[in-house]
Design an enzyme around this catalytic site. Structure first.
Site, PDB file in Angstrom:
ATOM      1  N   HIS A   1      -1.135  -1.062  -4.345  1.00 46.61           N
ATOM      2  CA  HIS A   1      -2.418  -0.796  -3.812  1.00 46.61           C
ATOM      3  C   HIS A   1      -2.362   0.728  -3.374  1.00 46.61           C
ATOM      4  O   HIS A   1      -1.684   1.084  -2.748  1.00 46.61           O
ATOM      5  CB  HIS A   1      -2.619  -1.746  -2.449  1.00 46.61           C
ATOM      6  CG  HIS A   1      -3.947  -1.410  -1.855  1.00 46.61           C
ATOM      7  ND1 HIS A   1      -5.017  -2.204  -1.968  1.00 46.61           N
ATOM      8  CD2 HIS A   1      -4.373  -0.678  -0.819  1.00 46.61           C
ATOM      9  CE1 HIS A   1      -6.108  -1.880  -1.151  1.00 46.61           C
ATOM     10  NE2 HIS A   1      -5.663  -0.967  -0.452  1.00 46.61           N
TER      11      HIS A   1
ATOM     12  N   ASP B   1      -4.776   3.731  -1.575  1.00 49.04           N
ATOM     13  CA  ASP B   1      -5.933   4.106  -0.857  1.00 49.04           C
ATOM     14  C   ASP B   1      -6.374   5.642  -0.985  1.00 49.04           C
ATOM     15  O   ASP B   1      -5.700   6.347  -0.620  1.00 49.04           O
ATOM     16  CB  ASP B   1      -5.319   4.020   0.680  1.00 49.04           C
ATOM     17  CG  ASP B   1      -4.948   2.525   1.015  1.00 49.04           C
ATOM     18  OD1 ASP B   1      -6.130   1.511   0.813  1.00 49.04           O
ATOM     19  OD2 ASP B   1      -3.879   2.084   1.433  1.00 49.04           O
TER      20      ASP B   1
ATOM     21  N   MET C   1     -11.502  -6.096   5.263  1.00 48.75           N
ATOM     22  CA  MET C   1     -10.688  -5.009   6.017  1.00 48.75           C
ATOM     23  C   MET C   1     -10.326  -5.736   7.371  1.00 48.75           C
ATOM     24  O   MET C   1     -11.379  -6.279   8.046  1.00 48.75           O
ATOM     25  CB  MET C   1     -11.620  -3.738   6.252  1.00 48.75           C
ATOM     26  CG  MET C   1     -11.720  -2.578   5.177  1.00 48.75           C
ATOM     27  SD  MET C   1     -10.324  -1.968   4.349  1.00 48.75           S
ATOM     28  CE  MET C   1      -9.230  -1.286   5.744  1.00 48.75           C
TER      29      MET C   1
ATOM     30  N   ASP D   1      -6.830  -6.438   4.182  1.00 49.20           N
ATOM     31  CA  ASP D   1      -5.950  -5.064   4.354  1.00 49.20           C
ATOM     32  C   ASP D   1      -6.329  -4.458   5.635  1.00 49.20           C
ATOM     33  O   ASP D   1      -7.209  -4.257   6.206  1.00 49.20           O
ATOM     34  CB  ASP D   1      -6.860  -4.162   3.227  1.00 49.20           C
ATOM     35  CG  ASP D   1      -6.406  -2.855   2.926  1.00 49.20           C
ATOM     36  OD1 ASP D   1      -5.307  -2.616   3.688  1.00 49.20           O
ATOM     37  OD2 ASP D   1      -6.781  -2.157   2.423  1.00 49.20           O
TER      38      ASP D   1
ATOM     39  N   MET E   1      -9.099   8.224   0.016  1.00 50.94           N
ATOM     40  CA  MET E   1      -9.783   8.613   0.964  1.00 50.94           C
ATOM     41  C   MET E   1     -10.439   9.891   0.818  1.00 50.94           C
ATOM     42  O   MET E   1      -9.717  10.852   0.295  1.00 50.94           O
ATOM     43  CB  MET E   1      -9.127   8.626   2.241  1.00 50.94           C
ATOM     44  CG  MET E   1      -8.455   7.187   2.549  1.00 50.94           C
ATOM     45  SD  MET E   1      -7.607   7.106   4.118  1.00 50.94           S
ATOM     46  CE  MET E   1      -6.754   5.731   4.164  1.00 50.94           C
TER      47      MET E   1
ATOM     48  N   HIS F   1      -8.408   1.241  -3.928  1.00 55.27           N
ATOM     49  CA  HIS F   1      -9.348   0.906  -3.072  1.00 55.27           C
ATOM     50  C   HIS F   1     -10.134   2.217  -2.736  1.00 55.27           C
ATOM     51  O   HIS F   1      -9.437   3.134  -2.066  1.00 55.27           O
ATOM     52  CB  HIS F   1      -8.501   0.478  -1.969  1.00 55.27           C
ATOM     53  CG  HIS F   1      -9.243   0.197  -0.774  1.00 55.27           C
ATOM     54  ND1 HIS F   1      -8.701  -0.183   0.594  1.00 55.27           N
ATOM     55  CD2 HIS F   1     -10.568   0.167  -0.289  1.00 55.27           C
ATOM     56  CE1 HIS F   1      -9.680  -0.134   1.391  1.00 55.27           C
ATOM     57  NE2 HIS F   1     -10.879  -0.138   0.661  1.00 55.27           N
TER      58      HIS F   1
ATOM     59  N   SER G   1       1.154  -1.180  -0.024  1.00 53.67           N
ATOM     60  CA  SER G   1      -0.019   0.057   0.137  1.00 53.67           C
ATOM     61  C   SER G   1       0.936   1.307   0.258  1.00 53.67           C
ATOM     62  O   SER G   1       1.784   1.541   0.910  1.00 53.67           O
ATOM     63  CB  SER G   1      -1.044   0.011   1.103  1.00 53.67           C
ATOM     64  OG  SER G   1      -1.398   1.335   1.200  1.00 53.67           O
TER      65      SER G   1
ATOM     66  N   MET H   1     -12.075   4.399  -0.623  1.00 54.47           N
ATOM     67  CA  MET H   1     -12.807   4.589   0.520  1.00 54.47           C
ATOM     68  C   MET H   1     -13.506   6.014   0.436  1.00 54.47           C
ATOM     69  O   MET H   1     -13.004   6.967   1.248  1.00 54.47           O
ATOM     70  CB  MET H   1     -11.728   4.543   1.720  1.00 54.47           C
ATOM     71  CG  MET H   1     -11.416   3.054   1.854  1.00 54.47           C
ATOM     72  SD  MET H   1      -9.817   3.165   2.905  1.00 54.47           S
ATOM     73  CE  MET H   1      -8.498   3.086   1.558  1.00 54.47           C
TER      74      MET H   1
HETATM   75  C1  DX5 Z   1      -6.482   1.589   5.646  1.00 57.00           C
HETATM   76  C2  DX5 Z   1      -5.982   1.274   4.277  1.00 57.00           C
HETATM   77  C3  DX5 Z   1      -4.680   0.172   4.266  1.00 57.00           C
HETATM   78  C4  DX5 Z   1      -3.648   0.697   4.647  1.00 57.00           C
HETATM   79  C5  DX5 Z   1      -2.873  -0.584   5.317  1.00 57.00           C
HETATM   80  O1  DX5 Z   1      -7.548   2.389   5.484  1.00 57.00           O
HETATM   81  O2  DX5 Z   1      -6.975   0.803   3.448  1.00 57.00           O
HETATM   82  O3  DX5 Z   1      -4.536  -0.211   2.851  1.00 57.00           O
HETATM   83  O4  DX5 Z   1      -2.810   1.429   4.056  1.00 57.00           O
HETATM   84  O5  DX5 Z   1      -1.874  -0.312   6.101  1.00 57.00           O
HETATM   85  P1  DX5 Z   1      -0.951  -0.992   6.881  1.00 57.00           P
HETATM   86  O6  DX5 Z   1      -0.335  -2.191   6.146  1.00 57.00           O
HETATM   87  O7  DX5 Z   1       0.066  -0.172   7.423  1.00 57.00           O
HETATM   88  O8  DX5 Z   1      -1.891  -1.539   8.122  1.00 57.00           O
HETATM   89 ZN    ZN Z   2      -6.551  -0.350   1.307  1.00 56.88          ZN
END
Ligand code: DX5
Ligand code: ZN
Length: 238
Positions: free
Chosen positions: A52, A54, A158, A192, A56, A85, A27, A87
């Protein structure tokens, strides 16, 4: 139409090793954004299967990251597929810009289903040659996904509450993975959040085959050794 299908299949073959039973998806949330191209190269050279991303929106989760513009920049220096991903509260509006930016997989959350037609968006993502995924937060029952299982390439379970990297893995979500496999889901199951050398075997043992890891990969200098360690531990647990 057949030439479109052949083109899509060729694109996926070119970018993804479908014979790989365990996929490691670092990620980029945990990467050094001041040196993003170098960070992408280091994990790709280290054996990452997917990247990956993320996304947000500060609304679905209490954090803001980046949008299609940065995704396109990452695509320009990436060799591996982009696992995006979302969110976000409104994937119906923003999925297309992320597809335009080069996303290879687009996953959004079942918790926003009241905002649009989930089946329509999954079909739209696939119609554009990408793979479609749905994600569940730790407190969302996996049963919410059942009406869509036959239209999903990936389920992202998750193992922390979405929003931030560096959180502790929640083993109580593992039965969701097991239930999906028990129900015959043969697509990718991704875990994840909090994935690292001490937790990945539990996910693999339950039936997950894609592992998103931010802190565990970008938090060490030797990314190649860490990715190999994660892959070995997952493979040993299958
Ligand atoms: C959290 C994200 C994850 C995050 C994982 O909302 O979806 O992808 O980056 O990070 P680690 O591996 O540090 O838990
Ligand atoms: Zn993620």
């Amino acid at each position: 139409m057949p030439c479109v299908i052949i083109a899509v299949a060729a694109r996926l073959r070119h970018t993804d090793d479908v014979s790989q039973p365990v996929r490691i998806a670092p990620s980029l949330l945990a990467a050094d954004f001041a040196h993003l191209a170098d960070e992408v190269r280091s994990v790709e050279d280290g054996g990452a299967d997917w990247l990956h991303l993320d996304v947000m929106d500060g609304h679905f989760v209490p954090n803001l990251t980046f949008g299609p513009f940065i995704t396109k920049a990452i695509k320009s220096c990436a060799k591996r597929p982009l696992d995006v991903h979302l969110m976000i509260t409104d994937p119906w509006t923003y999925a297309d810009p992320f597809l335009d930016a080069g996303s290879d997989l687009v996953t959004f959350h079942i918790e926003v289903e009241q905002n649009g037609d989930v089946g329509e968006l999954l079909a739209r993502i696939r119609s554009r040659g990408a793979r479609a995924g749905l994600s569940v937060q730790p407190d969302t029952p996996v049963e919410r996904l059942l009406p869509f299982l036959d239209r999903l390439d990936l389920v992202l379970v998750m193992s922390v509450f979405a929003g931030f990297g560096g959180q502790k893995f929640m083993p109580e979500v593992l039965p969701k993975v097991q239930e999906l496999r028990d129900r015959g889901f043969t697509g990718d199951i991704s875990m994840d959040g909090g994935i690292g050398p001490e937790t990945i075997a539990a996910g693999a043992g339950a039936g997950a085959n894609v592992f998103v890891a931010g802190t565990a990969v970008f938090g060490v200098a030797d990314r190649k050794a860490r990715i190999a360690e994660l892959r070995d531990r997952a493979a040993a647990a299958v």
